[in-house]
Design a protein around this motif. Structure first.
Motif, PDB file in Angstrom:
ATOM      1  N   GLN A  39     -10.862  23.684 175.400  1.00 53.64           N
ATOM      2  CA  GLN A  39      -9.560  23.802 175.255  1.00 53.64           C
ATOM      3  C   GLN A  39      -9.054  23.944 173.445  1.00 53.64           C
ATOM      4  O   GLN A  39      -9.490  23.695 172.877  1.00 53.64           O
ATOM      5  CB  GLN A  39      -9.343  22.265 175.912  1.00 53.64           C
ATOM      6  N   ARG A  40      -7.800  23.738 173.935  1.00 48.17           N
ATOM      7  CA  ARG A  40      -6.762  23.606 172.778  1.00 48.17           C
ATOM      8  C   ARG A  40      -6.544  22.609 172.468  1.00 48.17           C
ATOM      9  O   ARG A  40      -7.232  21.544 172.621  1.00 48.17           O
ATOM     10  CB  ARG A  40      -5.431  24.610 172.849  1.00 48.17           C
ATOM     11  N   GLU A  41      -7.367  22.554 170.255  1.00 46.85           N
ATOM     12  CA  GLU A  41      -8.036  21.497 169.936  1.00 46.85           C
ATOM     13  C   GLU A  41      -7.059  21.511 168.399  1.00 46.85           C
ATOM     14  O   GLU A  41      -6.884  23.138 167.938  1.00 46.85           O
ATOM     15  CB  GLU A  41      -8.965  21.656 169.466  1.00 46.85           C
ATOM     16  N   LEU A  42      -6.565  20.569 167.477  1.00 48.58           N
ATOM     17  CA  LEU A  42      -6.369  20.150 166.900  1.00 48.58           C
ATOM     18  C   LEU A  42      -7.141  20.427 165.368  1.00 48.58           C
ATOM     19  O   LEU A  42      -8.081  20.338 165.575  1.00 48.58           O
ATOM     20  CB  LEU A  42      -4.849  19.110 166.589  1.00 48.58           C
ATOM     21  N   VAL A  43      -7.104  21.545 164.679  1.00 50.34           N
ATOM     22  CA  VAL A  43      -7.468  22.269 163.415  1.00 50.34           C
ATOM     23  C   VAL A  43      -6.747  20.717 162.484  1.00 50.34           C
ATOM     24  O   VAL A  43      -7.532  20.686 161.652  1.00 50.34           O
ATOM     25  CB  VAL A  43      -7.419  23.266 163.019  1.00 50.34           C
ATOM     26  N   ALA A  44      -5.877  21.131 161.979  1.00 54.03           N
ATOM     27  CA  ALA A  44      -5.091  20.494 161.205  1.00 54.03           C
ATOM     28  C   ALA A  44      -3.967  20.311 161.016  1.00 54.03           C
ATOM     29  O   ALA A  44      -2.801  21.833 162.044  1.00 54.03           O
ATOM     30  CB  ALA A  44      -5.396  21.150 159.576  1.00 54.03           C
ATOM     31  N   SER A  45      -3.018  19.746 160.506  1.00 58.14           N
ATOM     32  CA  SER A  45      -1.721  19.915 160.038  1.00 58.14           C
ATOM     33  C   SER A  45      -0.873  19.312 158.933  1.00 58.14           C
ATOM     34  O   SER A  45      -1.949  18.731 158.325  1.00 58.14           O
ATOM     35  CB  SER A  45      -1.102  19.010 161.759  1.00 58.14           C
ATOM     36  N   ILE A  46       0.127  19.545 159.156  1.00 60.16           N
ATOM     37  CA  ILE A  46       0.870  19.563 157.329  1.00 60.16           C
ATOM     38  C   ILE A  46       1.574  18.829 157.248  1.00 60.16           C
ATOM     39  O   ILE A  46       2.740  20.040 158.733  1.00 60.16           O
ATOM     40  CB  ILE A  46       0.805  20.357 156.805  1.00 60.16           C
ATOM     41  N   THR A  47       3.042  17.765 157.524  1.00 60.04           N
ATOM     42  CA  THR A  47       3.921  17.547 157.673  1.00 60.04           C
ATOM     43  C   THR A  47       5.387  18.170 156.136  1.00 60.04           C
ATOM     44  O   THR A  47       4.893  18.082 155.268  1.00 60.04           O
ATOM     45  CB  THR A  47       4.373  15.510 157.693  1.00 60.04           C
ATOM     46  N   ARG A  48       6.791  17.732 156.269  1.00 58.88           N
ATOM     47  CA  ARG A  48       7.100  18.009 155.894  1.00 58.88           C
ATOM     48  C   ARG A  48       6.760  17.922 154.207  1.00 58.88           C
ATOM     49  O   ARG A  48       7.478  17.926 153.068  1.00 58.88           O
ATOM     50  CB  ARG A  48       9.221  18.179 156.175  1.00 58.88           C
TER      51      ARG A  48
END
Length: 115
Positions: A43-52
């Motif tokens: 399945q597609r998985e989150l690697v990393a995210s960044i907020t504003r």
């Protein structure tokens, strides 16, 4: 809305790659930018995210190896991938979620880690 990812390719184990995602058609300075990946059969998985505001979130599997950053002036988000492992092999997707919870996806870029 367009999310144009680049920078994928082939790397050896222990090597590095940097992904870039240029966004257009959005107010880049708001919303959450991120990178997801999908390996064959998984399945597609989150690697990393960044907020504003610059707050980051990482999958446990990439913590201390990957760094996500964003340049609001250039409407671009980056993923610096260090100490790459074969299990990092996947198609990587740029992702944007606006303040209304609407998701946008870029076309994937292949990352292959192999000797």
């Amino acid at each position: 809305v367009q999310l144009q990812a680049s920078g994928g390719g082939l790397a050896e184990p222990g090597g590095s790659l940097r992904l870039s995602c240029a966004a257009s058609g959005i107010i880049f300075s708001i919303g959450i930018m991120g990178w997801y990946r999908q390996a064959p059969g998984k399945q597609r998985e989150l690697v990393a995210s960044i907020t504003r505001g610059g707050s980051t979130n990482y999958a446990d599997s990439v913590k201390d190896r990957f760094i996500i950053s964003r340049d609001n002036a250039k409407n671009t988000v980056y993923l610096q991938m260090n100490s790459l492992k074969p299990e990092d092999t996947a198609v990587y997707y740029c992702h944007y979620r606006n303040d209304y919870g609407v998701d946008y996806w870029g076309k994937g870029t292949q990352v292959t880690v192999s000797s």
